[in-house]
Design an enzyme around this catalytic site. Structure first.
Site, short mmCIF file in Angstrom:
data_model
loop_
_atom_site.label_atom_id
_atom_site.label_comp_id
_atom_site.label_asym_id
_atom_site.label_seq_id
_atom_site.Cartn_x
_atom_site.Cartn_y
_atom_site.Cartn_z
N GLY A 1 0.59 -4.81 0.95
CA GLY A 1 -0.62 -4.83 0.13
C GLY A 1 -0.42 -5.53 -1.21
N GLU B 1 4.50 -5.05 7.28
CA GLU B 1 3.74 -3.97 7.92
C GLU B 1 4.21 -3.67 9.33
OE1 GLU B 1 2.43 -6.34 6.03
OE2 GLU B 1 0.82 -5.55 4.79
N ALA C 1 0.87 -1.17 0.00
CA ALA C 1 0.00 0.00 0.00
C ALA C 1 0.91 1.23 0.00
CB ALA C 1 -0.89 -0.02 1.24
N GLU D 1 -0.87 -9.08 -0.47
CA GLU D 1 -2.30 -9.30 -0.21
C GLU D 1 -3.08 -9.34 -1.53
OE1 GLU D 1 -1.87 -6.01 2.59
OE2 GLU D 1 -2.98 -7.21 4.03
#
Ligand code: CAA
Length: 264
Positions: A115, A138, A70, A118
């Protein structure tokens, strides 16, 4: 959404029915900001609306990254509510990929972190280049995953290995990812796309409804008892006998010819 409106990704039909989405922020290692996530969501819907679409591939532009997570610059100053909303945008896109009517394959070319990992895990399976690097770092940024990594990683690699990756934040290379079952195959980087398309063609030659049933059944296996899963399998097996493709598939076998599936 018109295909020309996608500024953060490319959509191309590589072969009849085989569509490729390429995330296109190479300078930021294809980091997932809100706009990328929303366009990715719209792109999936757009491709699904192409009647002949059979298989979807997702990759990153450039030779360095699938997606490095992300977008940290976008997240950095968010408050708790904004971060939760951002997480929900990502979750919605990941769910949309997972529930797609199409088989979806991640072609991981380089960094596949946070992300990005993911996103790859929301696809049906992952094919990796030999330069791929996976991880959920993270915790090194002071947060847990936000796009479903804590739930999808244990389902892919088991709870112990997932905990190790989530708690250390350490990265694994393509070979290690293969060993723990995070990716299915590793190819030389220059061959990844071609090999992914070859596999997509093999899938696309099969009956679309049977593919969708398989996809749903595999996903269901993670969340329910074997009795319920097998009941669901019986139901979908029965349902498939109401399709023209079942007649075609079994007739073609007895006539010793290749089946021509239409999705009907
Ligand atoms: N967000 C925003 N920008 C990113 C980014 C990210 N996740 N990852 C890389 N970039 C940017 C860098 O800021 C840099 O931009 P500038 O050139 O403008 O400075 C550019 O991409 C190239 O990156 P590096 O110079 O850092 O490249 P490198 O080869 O030295 O390192 C890397 C590559 C190891 C992947 C490193 O960039 C990195 O560690 N990135 C962050 C990985 C990460 O922590 N991801 C998880 C994010 S949090 C998350 O994803 C939460 C969630 O689950 C929802």
């Amino acid at each position: 959404m018109n295909v020309a409106a996608f500024t953060q990704l490319f959509i191309t039909e590589q072969q009849p029915g085989i569509w490729l989405i390429t995330l296109n922020r190479p300078k930021a290692l294809n980091a997932l900001n809100r706009q990328v996530l929303e366009q990715l969501h719209s792109a999936i819907v757009w491709i699904e609306n192409q009647p002949d679409a059979r298989v979807l591939l997702i990759t990153g532009s450039g030779d360095k990254a699938f997606a490095a997570g992300a977008d940290i610059a976008e997240m950095k100053d968010m408050n708790a509510q904004q971060a939760r909303e951002f997480s929900q945008v990502g979750m919605t896109t990941m769910h949309r990929i997972e529930s797609s009517r199409l088989p979806v394959i991640a072609l991981v070319n380089g960094f596949c972190l946070g992300g990005g990992c993911e996103l790859a895990m929301s696809c049906d399976f992952i094919l990796a280049a030999d330069n791929a690097v996976f991880g959920q770092p993270e915790v090194t940024l002071g947060v847990p995953p936000g796009f479903g990594g804590s739930q999808r990683l244990p389902r892919r690699v088991g709870p112990g290995m997932a905990a190790q990756l989530l708690l250390t934040g350490e990265k694994v290379n393509a070979e290690q990812a293969l060993n723990i079952g995070l990716c299915n195959q590793v190819y030389p980087a220059q061959q990844l796309q071609e090999r992914g398309i070859d596999m997509a063609i093999t899938i696309a030659n099969n009956a679309p409804q049977a593919l969708y049933h398989c996809k749903r059944l595999v996903q269901a296996s993670a969340d329910q008892s074997i009795e319920n899963g097998c009941r669901m399998e019986s139901d979908l097996f029965g349902l498939s006998f109401a399709t023209e493709d079942q007649t075609e598939g079994m007739t073609a076998f007895t006539e010793r010819r290749k089946a021509q599936f239409t999705g009907a």
